[in-house]
Scaffold this active site. Structure first.
Site, PDB file in Angstrom:
ATOM      1  N   GLU A  34       4.843 151.209  69.968  1.00 21.28           N
ATOM      2  CA  GLU A  34       4.489 150.193  69.508  1.00 21.28           C
ATOM      3  C   GLU A  34       2.901 149.615  69.576  1.00 21.28           C
ATOM      4  O   GLU A  34       3.660 149.292  71.376  1.00 21.28           O
ATOM      5  CB  GLU A  34       5.866 149.108  69.610  1.00 21.28           C
ATOM      6  CG  GLU A  34       5.010 147.798  68.870  1.00 21.28           C
ATOM      7  CD  GLU A  34       4.885 147.581  67.158  1.00 21.28           C
ATOM      8  OE1 GLU A  34       5.739 148.272  66.719  1.00 21.28           O
ATOM      9  OE2 GLU A  34       3.943 146.982  66.854  1.00 21.28           O
ATOM     10  N   LEU A  38       7.737 144.652  69.355  1.00 24.78           N
ATOM     11  CA  LEU A  38       9.188 145.080  67.968  1.00 24.78           C
ATOM     12  C   LEU A  38       9.306 143.717  67.446  1.00 24.78           C
ATOM     13  O   LEU A  38       9.236 142.886  66.742  1.00 24.78           O
ATOM     14  CB  LEU A  38       9.919 145.316  68.944  1.00 24.78           C
ATOM     15  CG  LEU A  38      10.093 146.733  70.833  1.00 24.78           C
ATOM     16  CD1 LEU A  38      11.255 146.411  71.411  1.00 24.78           C
ATOM     17  CD2 LEU A  38      10.194 147.805  69.851  1.00 24.78           C
ATOM     18  N   GLY A  39      10.267 144.793  66.244  1.00 21.05           N
ATOM     19  CA  GLY A  39       9.992 144.395  64.664  1.00 21.05           C
ATOM     20  C   GLY A  39       9.021 144.648  63.781  1.00 21.05           C
ATOM     21  O   GLY A  39       9.687 144.358  62.570  1.00 21.05           O
ATOM     22  N   ASP A 297       6.989 152.132  55.209  1.00 17.67           N
ATOM     23  CA  ASP A 297       5.599 151.483  54.433  1.00 17.67           C
ATOM     24  C   ASP A 297       4.917 152.220  54.162  1.00 17.67           C
ATOM     25  O   ASP A 297       4.088 152.684  53.117  1.00 17.67           O
ATOM     26  CB  ASP A 297       5.750 149.961  54.666  1.00 17.67           C
ATOM     27  CG  ASP A 297       6.571 148.919  54.083  1.00 17.67           C
ATOM     28  OD1 ASP A 297       7.377 149.210  53.501  1.00 17.67           O
ATOM     29  OD2 ASP A 297       5.557 147.245  54.883  1.00 17.67           O
ATOM     30  N   HIS A 430      38.422 133.576  44.435  1.00 17.02           N
ATOM     31  CA  HIS A 430      37.903 132.635  44.000  1.00 17.02           C
ATOM     32  C   HIS A 430      37.751 131.066  44.986  1.00 17.02           C
ATOM     33  O   HIS A 430      38.606 131.324  45.955  1.00 17.02           O
ATOM     34  CB  HIS A 430      38.593 132.203  43.237  1.00 17.02           C
ATOM     35  CG  HIS A 430      38.763 130.845  42.308  1.00 17.02           C
ATOM     36  ND1 HIS A 430      37.534 130.700  41.121  1.00 17.02           N
ATOM     37  CD2 HIS A 430      39.323 130.141  42.315  1.00 17.02           C
ATOM     38  CE1 HIS A 430      37.345 129.767  40.489  1.00 17.02           C
ATOM     39  NE2 HIS A 430      38.731 128.872  40.981  1.00 17.02           N
TER      40      HIS A 430
END
Lengths: 445, 447
Positions: A34, A38-39, A297, A430
């Protein structure tokens, strides 16, 4: 002599760190590289910081509207600097969480910029690392439009570090993040203009839901089919259907297209099949090179953090010999604003275009008890799209608070190709907003 | 009166057998003692003889069916006699009550096998079905058995294996009844989706053998002994830590003794004792002193045995079989040789009862007759040692400054290093070599 691992992962975002976690859990010796934190974008400059801000903005808005519910809280104040401080703490907490997961799964984390030497070897500052399998998860970056004065604009990353409240903001973009930022800053009193050359806001979403969302946003004006021509320190000039339009702005944010990070990786040395639009992969995230995968990506497809994480699992499963494939048809699309949009599957228009005979079940959330309790004077809508011939659920579209939290249920139903008859047999608690999904099925037309 | 044919009992551990083939068809005349059918256990193929003269009136179990021992499989009688009273439950026609007790012919045993019941979690399943399900990862609790009393048999597991992938709800709704379905799906967990029904995925790429003209290749499905051998050998190499030690023993005493046996009066019955019998005898006498090697290893437990139950490999027509000479250490050379001869004969005829192939504590594999100089025997788990015996070769030995060529017998000992270390293995091999070299002295120790 190169340092040898079972798997090298380049990029520690929600693609890379999930791949590292899964492969590490399976006993693989993993190196995660990285270059920043991180992330990745999601944790450091995307989903996490924007949602942190959104939460504070919603709280502020709720307090302002508390009197609708019989609660009076005067003198509510939004302190952007404090909110930003909290945002930094949230980011640090989650970064630590990722680091903990890496340690827990014996993943070696190395800081630095990786570059390919050959298809099994990368180098970082002269150190060589080799592995039979490499996953490229380098993410994407925003495109700076080629407009005079663009240097006066900021990226979303830069915006999210500013601790002084703008007065007037122009956001160049029409996607989910642009809408999310518009919602946040609008709620805290900033006048926001969304400017985009696109013909539609959130073009992937159901247009009726998008229209209702726009009506719910505060202090936001929309300028579609508008090409930005000039930017100055205090204005944006755009052309709309032959007219010129100048919008005053003390903050101009680039929030448009993002392009895959394929440069600077030495990919040209590898024979990898890629272009500026991304690295080509198949349904198992395999590239054309044996042992080399790309996820997230950088593939230029499905640019969502959750898609990157899922691609990570598919790639790791493939290299572990576990059958899996990345399926996009039940991938949630979400807009984090107030209220929120969550969609999965086809819209009615998309389904019709694909040749389905479509029925739509449409039900405003004013028909839902829980929503009425909690949403005085607001708008909400659920639409289910069904194949009239088989009864198969094709899409679910929800405009409601916390809609992204509910959508997984619809995603599971789409994955198993639920028919409406199947959905009707599912029990919903509900009173919950989720019941709108079942009730909408009874409204099919 | 009709005679019912039952699935013969094969010792105490075999619960069911598979019908390999019927030699006779319904309606054929049969004679008592004539081969009627072949049956197969997971260890051997056996012939079943007709228990009576008459006509084969009915066959209740088709080839391939797995039938519990002592269950009715056929009826022999006079043409026209009713067979319904013998028909087992669950086969083509409903059984009727038993008006008269049939004359049951019991082959090796007489006690009817208890029919497994669904009692508190025990699933009625045949050993073969259980084995296949374990191997292929089939959840047997999800199967419904088609055997007698709902027993799950191999066929049920195979049917489950042949089933295509799971389907999505809409795909299940749309799939035409009986039409072939794609073998695999693109959906969640490999589910077949509606898209897959329209555009089936290409078959998952399985390694394909090289393309060969049909007449150039014989395709032999792995069944019976071949399949069991394949499983055992692979399991052996995958689950044990095999180490082979090689040595050779001065064979002069052995060869001299064998010469004398051949020359002995026929009435003594010693002429047919082979070199292999002598080696088996030597092993049976040396092994009790090395309990490390007369042992089995399973479930992290080593069991050492006082008695030597000696397995020996037989090259039978159906493949490798390993009958076991029980309590070999207590048998005289003559008795041991006779038992080895008897078992090898049964193996050659395919009539070796499966029980005779279990319970070994050590195995000897002899390839000496092929002139093999040395080889690496593969362990027969759970045993921890196996001795490979090669041929006799001349070996130069220096004695008093002179080189003599002395016949030596090649010995290879494979041990499971999980249970036995190299040194105890070497000590045993050394002791065995000395026992063979001094075979005449060994005989004096009796047994």
């Amino acid at each position: 002599m190169a340092d040898t691992h079972d798997l090298i992962i380049i990029g520690g975002g929600p693609g890379g760190y999930v791949a590292a976690e899964r492969a590490g859990a399976a006993g693989k010796n993993v190196l995660l590289i990285e270059r920043a934190h991180l992330g990745g974008t999601c944790l450091n400059a995307g989903c996490i910081p924007t949602n942190t801000l959104l939460h504070s903005a919603k709280l502020y808005s709720k307090i302002q509207n508390a009197s609708h519910y019989g609660v009076h809280a005067d003198n509510a104040r939004f302190d952007l600097a404090e909110v930003m401080g909290r945002k930094r703490r949230v980011i640090q907490t989650l970064r630590n969480g990722v680091a903990y997961q890496m340690a827990r799964h014996h993943v070696t984390v190395r800081a630095g910029e990786a570059a390919f030497v050959d298809r099994q070897t990368v180098q970082i500052e002269g150190d060589l690392f080799t592995a039979p399998n490499i996953i490229i998860a380098t993410g994407a970056h925003p495109v700076w439009p080629d407009v005079p004065g663009i240097e006066h604009a900021v990226t979303t990353t830069q915006l999210l570090d500013r601790e002084t409240l703008p007065a007037e903001m122009v956001i160049l973009g029409a996607g989910p993040l642009a809408v999310g930022l518009a919602a946040i800053y609008g709620m805290i009193g900033v006048k926001v203009s969304l400017v985009s050359p696109e013909a539609r806001l959130l073009p992937d979403h159901d247009s009726e839901l998008v229209h209702l969302l726009l009506l719910e946003l505060h202090n936001v004006t929309l300028h579609l089919e508008s090409d930005v021509q000039r930017i100055t320190p205090d204005s944006v000039t755009a052309a709309h259907k032959g007219h010129q339009l100048t919008l005053p702005a003390d903050t101009i944010v680039i929030c448009g297209q993002r392009v895959p990070n394929v440069e600077g990786l030495g990919l040209e040395h590898t024979g990898l099949d890629y272009s500026a639009a991304g690295i080509l992969v198949d349904e198992q995230q395999r590239t054309n090179l044996p042992g080399v995968y790309a996820i997230g990506d950088v593939t230029g497809r499905a640019m969502w953090a959750h898609a990157a994480s899922r691609m990570a699992e598919v790639a790791v499963n493939h290299l572990l010999g576990i059958p899996d494939r990345f399926r996009v048809h039940a991938m949630p699309s979400v807009v984090y604003s107030d209220p929120e949009i969550a969609s999965v599957g086809l819209t009615a228009d998309q389904a019709t275009a694909q040749g389905f005979r479509v029925k739509v079940g449409r039900l405003p959330l004013s028909a839902n008890g829980r929503w009425v309790i909690e949403n005085e004077g607001r708008r909400g809508l659920c639409k289910v799209v069904v194949d009239a011939d088989t009864g198969r659920l094709l899409g679910v579209h929800l405009l409601a608070p916390n809609a992204p939290d509910l959508i997984f249920g619809a995603a599971a139903m789409l994955e198993d190709e639920f028919r409406t008859a199947d959905l009707k047999q599912v029990l919903f608690a509900h009173p919950t907003v989720s019941e709108i999904l079942k009730d909408s099925v009874y409204e099919l037309r | 009166m009709a005679t019912v044919v039952v699935m013969p009992r094969q010792g105490n551990t075999v619960e069911s057998c598979v019908i390999a083939q019927w030699r006779k068809a319904a309606g054929d005349a049969v004679k008592k003692g004539e081969p009627l059918l072949d049956i197969e256990t997971d260890k051997a193929l056996m012939e079943v003889e007709s228990p009576a003269d008459g006509t084969l009136l009915a066959i209740f179990a088709p080839p391939g069916a797995e039938v519990p021992v002592m269950a009715n499989i056929a009826v022999i009688g006079q043409a026209g006699e009713s067979v319904e009273e013998f028909r087992p439950a669950g086969t083509a026609q409903a059984p009727t009550s038993h008006p008269s007790a049939p004359q049951t012919v019991s082959l090796p045993a007489t006690v009817p096998a208890p029919i497994p019941q669904w009692n508190g979690g025990r699933i009625p399943i045949s050993p073969r079905a259980r084995g296949l399900a374990a191997e292929k990862g089939v959840d047997v609790t999800a199967l419904s058995g088609s055997g007698p009393e709902g027993r799950i048999i191999e066929r049920d597991v195979q049917a489950a294996l042949q089933q295509t992938s799971p389907m999505t709800r809409t795909a299940r709704y749309l799939a035409p009844q009986g039409a072939p379905l794609p073998a695999n799906g693109s959906g969640l967990g490999g589910r077949i989706t509606t898209d897959d029904l329209r555009n089936p995925l290409p078959q998952e790429q399985a390694p394909t053998p090289p393309q060969t003209a049909e007449e150039d290749v014989r395709i032999i499905p792995m069944t019976g002994v071949r399949k069991v051998t394949a499983q055992r050998m692979l399991q052996s190499l995958q689950t044990t830590a095999q180490l082979t030690l090689n040595a050779s023993a001065d064979a002069r005493a052995l060869l001299d003794y064998r010469k004398r046996l051949k020359a002995s009066p026929e009435a003594l019955g010693l002429q047919t004792i082979t070199i292999n019998d002598l080696v088996l005898f030597a092993v049976s006498r040396v092994l009790p002193e090395y309990p490390d090697l007369n042992a089995t290893l399973s479930d992290n437990t080593i069991m050492q045995y006082k008695r030597v139950h000696l397995g020996f490999a037989v090259d039978a027509p159906r493949g490798l079989l390993v009958p076991v000479i029980q309590r070999a250490d207590t048998l005289s050379l003559k008795a041991l040789a006779a038992e080895a001869k008897r078992l090898a004969g049964l193996a050659a005829e395919g009539k070796l009862p499966p029980d005779v192939m279990t319970g070994g504590t050590f195995t000897v594999s002899n390839l000496g007759s092929f002139g093999i100089e040395s080889f690496t025997p593969v362990l027969n788990p759970p045993q921890v040692a196996i001795l490979g015996v090669g041929g006799v070769h001349l070996k130069p030995v220096e004695r008093d400054g002179e080189v003599q060529f002395i016949p030596h017998l090649a010995l290879s000992l494979t041990i499971d290093h999980q249970a036995v270390d190299g040194a105890p293995g070497a000590r045993f091999l050394q002791a065995l070599s000395q026992a063979i070299a001094n075979f005449d002295l060994l005989l004096a120790m009796g047994g």
